[in-house]
Scaffold this motif. Structure first.
Motif, PDB file in Angstrom:
ATOM      1  N   CYS A   7       0.836  -1.194   0.000  1.00 14.30           N
ATOM      2  CA  CYS A   7       0.000   0.000   0.000  1.00 14.30           C
ATOM      3  C   CYS A   7       0.879   1.255   0.000  1.00 14.30           C
ATOM      4  O   CYS A   7       2.084   1.206  -0.239  1.00 14.30           O
ATOM      5  CB  CYS A   7      -0.932  -0.035   1.210  1.00 14.30           C
ATOM      6  SG  CYS A   7      -2.292   1.159   1.145  1.00 14.30           S
ATOM      7  N   ASN A   8       0.269   2.411   0.293  1.00 16.48           N
ATOM      8  CA  ASN A   8       0.992   3.678   0.320  1.00 16.48           C
ATOM      9  C   ASN A   8       0.159   4.711   1.072  1.00 16.48           C
ATOM     10  O   ASN A   8      -1.002   4.449   1.428  1.00 16.48           O
ATOM     11  CB  ASN A   8       1.311   4.151  -1.108  1.00 16.48           C
ATOM     12  CG  ASN A   8       0.062   4.349  -1.940  1.00 16.48           C
ATOM     13  OD1 ASN A   8      -0.759   5.209  -1.658  1.00 16.48           O
ATOM     14  ND2 ASN A   8      -0.088   3.532  -2.988  1.00 16.48           N
ATOM     15  N   PRO A   9       0.700   5.895   1.322  1.00 19.79           N
ATOM     16  CA  PRO A   9      -0.024   6.895   2.114  1.00 19.79           C
ATOM     17  C   PRO A   9      -1.335   7.373   1.498  1.00 19.79           C
ATOM     18  O   PRO A   9      -2.190   7.901   2.213  1.00 19.79           O
ATOM     19  CB  PRO A   9       0.986   8.050   2.208  1.00 19.79           C
ATOM     20  CG  PRO A   9       2.316   7.393   2.050  1.00 19.79           C
ATOM     21  CD  PRO A   9       2.090   6.307   1.052  1.00 19.79           C
ATOM     22  N   ARG A  10      -1.488   7.212   0.190  1.00 15.40           N
ATOM     23  CA  ARG A  10      -2.748   7.630  -0.437  1.00 15.40           C
ATOM     24  C   ARG A  10      -3.935   6.862   0.148  1.00 15.40           C
ATOM     25  O   ARG A  10      -5.047   7.392   0.250  1.00 15.40           O
ATOM     26  CB  ARG A  10      -2.656   7.402  -1.956  1.00 15.40           C
ATOM     27  CG  ARG A  10      -3.969   7.593  -2.722  1.00 15.40           C
ATOM     28  CD  ARG A  10      -4.417   9.047  -2.691  1.00 15.40           C
ATOM     29  NE  ARG A  10      -5.685   9.201  -3.388  1.00 15.40           N
ATOM     30  CZ  ARG A  10      -6.879   8.990  -2.849  1.00 15.40           C
ATOM     31  NH1 ARG A  10      -6.983   8.613  -1.582  1.00 15.40           N
ATOM     32  NH2 ARG A  10      -7.987   9.174  -3.551  1.00 15.40           N
ATOM     33  N   ARG A  50       1.880  -6.891   6.300  1.00 18.18           N
ATOM     34  CA  ARG A  50       0.719  -6.056   6.630  1.00 18.18           C
ATOM     35  C   ARG A  50       0.893  -5.562   8.072  1.00 18.18           C
ATOM     36  O   ARG A  50       0.266  -6.068   9.001  1.00 18.18           O
ATOM     37  CB  ARG A  50      -0.584  -6.849   6.470  1.00 18.18           C
ATOM     38  CG  ARG A  50      -0.825  -7.285   5.037  1.00 18.18           C
ATOM     39  CD  ARG A  50      -2.093  -8.100   4.893  1.00 18.18           C
ATOM     40  NE  ARG A  50      -3.279  -7.346   5.268  1.00 18.18           N
ATOM     41  CZ  ARG A  50      -3.892  -6.446   4.492  1.00 18.18           C
ATOM     42  NH1 ARG A  50      -3.423  -6.191   3.283  1.00 18.18           N
ATOM     43  NH2 ARG A  50      -4.962  -5.811   4.908  1.00 18.18           N
ATOM     44  N   PHE A  51       1.760  -4.577   8.254  1.00 17.93           N
ATOM     45  CA  PHE A  51       2.159  -4.103   9.573  1.00 17.93           C
ATOM     46  C   PHE A  51       0.940  -3.574  10.337  1.00 17.93           C
ATOM     47  O   PHE A  51       0.227  -2.685   9.876  1.00 17.93           O
ATOM     48  CB  PHE A  51       3.213  -3.001   9.444  1.00 17.93           C
ATOM     49  CG  PHE A  51       3.926  -2.686  10.722  1.00 17.93           C
ATOM     50  CD1 PHE A  51       4.946  -3.491  11.179  1.00 17.93           C
ATOM     51  CD2 PHE A  51       3.562  -1.587  11.478  1.00 17.93           C
ATOM     52  CE1 PHE A  51       5.606  -3.206  12.369  1.00 17.93           C
ATOM     53  CE2 PHE A  51       4.221  -1.285  12.664  1.00 17.93           C
ATOM     54  CZ  PHE A  51       5.247  -2.099  13.105  1.00 17.93           C
ATOM     55  N   CYS A  65       0.050  -8.934  -7.640  1.00 11.82           N
ATOM     56  CA  CYS A  65       0.499  -7.603  -7.248  1.00 11.82           C
ATOM     57  C   CYS A  65       1.061  -6.909  -8.483  1.00 11.82           C
ATOM     58  O   CYS A  65       2.145  -7.236  -8.953  1.00 11.82           O
ATOM     59  CB  CYS A  65       1.566  -7.703  -6.161  1.00 11.82           C
ATOM     60  SG  CYS A  65       2.232  -6.104  -5.639  1.00 11.82           S
ATOM     61  N   PHE A  66       0.304  -5.953  -9.013  1.00 13.18           N
ATOM     62  CA  PHE A  66       0.747  -5.203 -10.183  1.00 13.18           C
ATOM     63  C   PHE A  66       1.508  -3.937  -9.794  1.00 13.18           C
ATOM     64  O   PHE A  66       2.241  -3.375 -10.597  1.00 13.18           O
ATOM     65  CB  PHE A  66      -0.446  -4.827 -11.061  1.00 13.18           C
ATOM     66  CG  PHE A  66      -1.095  -6.007 -11.746  1.00 13.18           C
ATOM     67  CD1 PHE A  66      -0.398  -6.757 -12.677  1.00 13.18           C
ATOM     68  CD2 PHE A  66      -2.401  -6.370 -11.452  1.00 13.18           C
ATOM     69  CE1 PHE A  66      -0.986  -7.844 -13.323  1.00 13.18           C
ATOM     70  CE2 PHE A  66      -2.997  -7.453 -12.082  1.00 13.18           C
ATOM     71  CZ  PHE A  66      -2.285  -8.194 -13.015  1.00 13.18           C
ATOM     72  N   SER A  67       1.301  -3.482  -8.558  1.00 15.17           N
ATOM     73  CA  SER A  67       1.961  -2.248  -8.121  1.00 15.17           C
ATOM     74  C   SER A  67       2.138  -2.269  -6.606  1.00 15.17           C
ATOM     75  O   SER A  67       1.195  -2.635  -5.883  1.00 15.17           O
ATOM     76  CB  SER A  67       1.121  -1.033  -8.531  1.00 15.17           C
ATOM     77  OG  SER A  67       1.706   0.166  -8.082  1.00 15.17           O
TER      78      SER A  67
END
Length: 385
Positions: free
Chosen positions: A111-114, A234-235, A289-291
């Protein structure tokens, strides 16, 4: 029924995807930061870009905004448009997807911050993501006040509402929305959540009790692997808490399925997850997982791919799983179909394996984790990068 073109998808006619920033697209795999269309329901429905996408699909063309589905299908993976169906049904919107906001208690490495507020705070330490303003302070109902009236207006034809975040079960917006649906006698609409199921109460309210008031509720639970290894990728995840909440959800009569992203982190543990699901009669949906692309199993060197193939073949020989063909298609065939060694982002070229180690090294330091300790199968390769 009229035959649809080969590349047809009904989503631009039958579905709306509401992002937390107010942008609208036909589906959740068409993010507006890459594929902008419009803000506001009326502007979106009348937009030239939506007309362009529809005309392209009617001709059987592959519109570039639909790249995620074309990429999946090129890899012989079931795409998002296949999940919806390809039959003509142009009369009305029967499904919407609401992304509340980016409030989340996990910091998943895919994932990411978005999409995670927890990521936002940590990113201030290592600054891995530098290119966007990720913080979102409002939820979708603040940003798009016409959304609730739209739902009321279409109450007789709206069949399903997909809900995601962030983590939707811990969002204040979720409590407000569920109570609003109940107060307006809209409990006939099917609700489908994308959730980590880490918390089933919010502000003293049992969310599952609220959901039990609806005719049909499905929880698609993100679990990328099995056991303690998931707690690395998955923290914030706890396997024991997941098991506890899963049992409660099933006891409450909710439909549950598991969603597993196939990545370097999960590839060796997916068979255990499949076995667990078979034992508990739960469906697992494995998605590539593509990204970011450096987490894809297609980016692994041939030597590591061979090891993984041998590992899976031993499982096949033991007849340990009822549906090994599913793993063959969605993991082994996908992994070996393409070799991805590098990629370009913001006009800069990256070597996948080097970026993978750089990314993990930054996060391991901040999170007091260790990739090799968690995944000793990759020790030789990782040390050689």
């Amino acid at each position: 029924m009229m035959q649809s073109p080969r590349n047809f998808c009904s989503r631009p006619w039958t579905e709306l995807h509401f992002e937390d920033n107010g942008n609208i697209t036909p589906c959740c795999v068409m993010p507006s930061n890459r594929y902008p269309i419009a803000k506001g329901i009326n502007k979106y429905l009348k937009s030239d870009k939506l007309k362009e996408i529809k005309n392209s699909l009617l001709k059987g063309d592959q519109h570039p905004y639909c790249k995620s589905c074309w990429d999946a299908e090129d890899n012989n993976v079931k795409s998002h448009r296949h999940n919806k169906g390809r039959a003509y049904n142009h009369k009305y919107i029967d499904s919407i997807h609401i992304r509340y906001n980016n409030i989340c208690n996990f910091k998943c490495r895919i994932c990411n911050p978005r999409f995670s507020s927890a990521w936002v705070e940590e990113n201030k330490q290592h600054k891995y993501f530098e290119h966007e303003n990720f913080q979102i302070d409002k939820d979708i109902f603040d940003v798009l006040p016409e959304l609730l009236p739209f739902i009321l207006k279409n109450r007789d034809v709206l069949k399903k509402i997909n809900i995601s975040g962030g983590e939707p079960l811990i969002a204040d917006a979720n409590l407000k929305f569920l109570n609003w649906l109940i107060d307006n006698n809209l409990t006939h609409i099917v609700l489908s959540y994308s959730t980590n199921l880490s918390k089933i109460t919010h502000r003293g309210v049992n969310i599952l009790d609220l959901l039990s008031k609806f005719k049909t509720v499905t929880l698609s639970i993100s679990v990328d692997g099995y056991g303690k290894d998931v707690e690395y990728s998955r923290f914030g995840f706890s396997w024991n808490k997941f098991i506890e909440n899963l049992k409660i959800a099933k006891t409450n009569g909710l439909e549950v399925n598991l969603v597993c992203v196939v990545s370097i982190y999960s590839v060796y543990n997916i068979p255990k997850l499949i076995a667990f699901a078979e034992e508990n009669k739960i469906t697992v949906n494995c998605q590539p997982c593509f990204s970011p692309i450096f987490l894809s199993i297609q980016s692994l060197p041939i030597k590591e791919k061979d090891k993984i193939t041998k590992f899976y073949n031993k499982i096949k020989e033991k007849n340990a799983l009822e549906n090994f063909e599913y793993l063959q298609k969605n993991i082994l065939d996908y992994m070996n179909r393409e070799q991805i060694d590098s990629y370009t982002y913001t006009e800069k070229k990256y070597i996948c394996n080097k970026e993978f180690k750089h990314f993990n090294s930054l996060l391991d330091k901040v999170r007091s984790q260790n990739f090799i300790d968690t995944f000793p199968q990759f020790k030789s390769w990782y040390n050689e990068i």
